[in-house]
Motif scaffolding. Structure first.
Motif, short mmCIF file in Angstrom:
data_model
loop_
_atom_site.label_atom_id
_atom_site.label_comp_id
_atom_site.label_asym_id
_atom_site.label_seq_id
_atom_site.Cartn_x
_atom_site.Cartn_y
_atom_site.Cartn_z
N CYS A 181 57.26 79.25 43.67
CA CYS A 181 58.44 78.57 44.21
C CYS A 181 59.45 79.58 44.79
O CYS A 181 59.88 80.51 44.11
CB CYS A 181 59.09 77.74 43.10
SG CYS A 181 60.30 76.57 43.72
N ASP A 182 59.80 79.35 46.06
CA ASP A 182 60.78 80.16 46.79
C ASP A 182 62.16 79.69 46.32
O ASP A 182 62.65 78.66 46.79
CB ASP A 182 60.56 79.90 48.30
CG ASP A 182 61.29 80.86 49.21
OD1 ASP A 182 62.27 81.48 48.78
OD2 ASP A 182 60.87 80.96 50.39
N ARG A 183 62.74 80.39 45.37
CA ARG A 183 63.98 80.08 44.67
C ARG A 183 63.81 78.96 43.63
O ARG A 183 63.09 78.00 43.86
CB ARG A 183 65.11 79.60 45.60
CG ARG A 183 65.61 80.62 46.61
CD ARG A 183 66.86 80.05 47.27
NE ARG A 183 67.42 80.90 48.30
CZ ARG A 183 68.15 81.99 48.08
NH1 ARG A 183 68.41 82.37 46.84
NH2 ARG A 183 68.62 82.69 49.08
N LYS A 241 68.79 88.64 61.97
CA LYS A 241 67.81 88.89 63.05
C LYS A 241 66.82 87.74 63.14
O LYS A 241 66.22 87.50 64.17
CB LYS A 241 67.05 90.19 62.76
CG LYS A 241 67.81 91.41 63.24
CD LYS A 241 66.91 92.65 63.18
CE LYS A 241 67.76 93.88 62.88
NZ LYS A 241 67.08 94.87 62.08
N ARG A 242 66.64 87.04 62.01
CA ARG A 242 65.62 86.01 61.93
C ARG A 242 66.09 84.69 62.53
O ARG A 242 65.38 84.02 63.24
CB ARG A 242 65.23 85.85 60.46
CG ARG A 242 64.13 84.88 60.17
CD ARG A 242 64.20 84.46 58.73
NE ARG A 242 65.54 83.97 58.43
CZ ARG A 242 66.09 83.97 57.23
NH1 ARG A 242 65.46 84.43 56.21
NH2 ARG A 242 67.31 83.50 57.06
N SER A 243 67.34 84.24 62.19
CA SER A 243 67.79 82.91 62.63
C SER A 243 69.31 82.81 62.59
O SER A 243 69.99 83.68 62.05
CB SER A 243 67.18 81.84 61.72
OG SER A 243 67.57 82.09 60.39
N LYS A 266 61.95 87.03 50.40
CA LYS A 266 61.27 86.05 49.53
C LYS A 266 60.16 85.32 50.30
O LYS A 266 59.01 85.31 49.90
CB LYS A 266 62.29 85.01 49.00
CG LYS A 266 63.37 85.62 48.13
CD LYS A 266 64.36 84.58 47.65
CE LYS A 266 65.20 83.97 48.75
NZ LYS A 266 66.07 84.92 49.49
N THR A 267 60.55 84.69 51.41
CA THR A 267 59.60 83.87 52.16
C THR A 267 58.47 84.73 52.73
O THR A 267 57.31 84.34 52.71
CB THR A 267 60.34 83.08 53.26
OG1 THR A 267 61.44 82.40 52.63
CG2 THR A 267 59.45 82.07 53.92
N THR A 268 58.83 85.94 53.18
CA THR A 268 57.83 86.86 53.74
C THR A 268 56.74 87.18 52.71
O THR A 268 55.57 87.32 53.06
CB THR A 268 58.51 88.18 54.18
OG1 THR A 268 59.57 87.86 55.06
CG2 THR A 268 57.56 89.14 54.84
MG LIG Z 1 63.47 82.43 52.89
#
Ligand SMILES: [Mg+2]
Ligand SMILES: Nc1ncnc2c1ncn2[C@@H]1O[C@H](COP(=O)(O)OP(=O)(O)OP(=O)(O)O)[C@@H](O)[C@H]1O
Length: 210
Positions: free
Chosen positions: A96-98, A150-152, A18-20
């Motif tokens: 909007c992200d979600r 892998k991200r956080s 989503k954010t990507t």
């Molecule tokens: Mg995200």
């Protein structure tokens, strides 16, 4: 509410991208002349971001699920009042992200709240305002969680078990099936460039119907 702008939400389980893909969507819409506001849920305003902290961080005290649901809508009410509605009224496109589909999926599917209770809160807070287009990035849960890990470090939701996310994914898919005009489902298992090509096709279709 009259709203010259359009409201687009991006949905899906953890790590689907989503954010990507937000910037990509924003750039595409800007290239056809739209003014964009990028925001996210829970959050999007200083108060709502504080609520996000309560919802996502691992605290010493366990957040009960009723508080979780109410805080989601408290943050949303603030976000709508302070950011989303003014932007739409000014003719901006809000990305909007979600948004509320995530509440149905996570609190309804994951936490087993009654969908009708969530629908009541949605009506109380949103008074009929919904996204005009929702892009659902769909991916098997395991791959998504692997990408996210892998991200956080896992947040409070990402620490849930696989079965929780299977229920979340299923509610998203059910909602997409029930509202095929609003939802565009994109296969997020593809490479990033293929996912973006699929998103572009969906956006262009939406733009052509404007
Ligand atoms: Mg995200
Ligand atoms: N199509 C893709 N193929 C492979 N990796 C991807 C793809 N899309 C995104 N990723 C990678 O997966 C990871 C998670 O992506 P991202 O943070 O955008 O997911 P998200 O849906 O926003 O997750 P969350 O729900 O946790 O916020 C990132 O490291 C990103 O680079």
């Amino acid at each position: 509410m009259t709203k010259p702008g359009k409201f687009i939400s991006l949905e899906g389980v953890e790590g689907v991208g989503k954010t990507t893909n937000l910037e990509y969507i924003a750039d595409h819409l800007k290239s056809v002349g739209k003014k964009i506001v990028i925001t996210r849920e829970p959050g999007g305003t200083p108060i709502a971001e504080k609520i996000r902290g309560l919802l996502l961080d691992h605290g010493d005290e366990v957040l009960c699920k009723e508080s979780e649901l109410l805080l989601m809508f408290a943050a949303r009410a603030q976000h709508l009042d302070t950011v989303i509605k003014p932007a739409l009224q000014a003719g901006h496109w809000v990305l909007c992200d979600r948004f509320t589909d995530a509440t149905y999926a996570y609190q309804g599917g994951g936490r087993d709240f009654l969908m009708q209770d969530i629908a009541w809160m949605e009506g109380f807070v949103q008074k009929g305002l919904k996204p005009d287009k929702t892009i659902l990035l769909d991916l098997d849960v395991e791959t998504g969680l692997k990408r996210a890990s892998k991200r956080s470090e896992p947040d409070r939701f990402e620490s849930e078990k696989k079965v929780f996310f299977e229920k979340v994914r299923q509610v998203y898919l059910n909602r997409a099936e029930a509202e095929p005009d609003r939802f565009s489902v994109v296969d997020a298992s593809l490479s990033l460039s293929q996912v973006q090509e699929a998103i572009k096709i969906q956006l262009d279709d939406f733009l052509s119907k404007e």
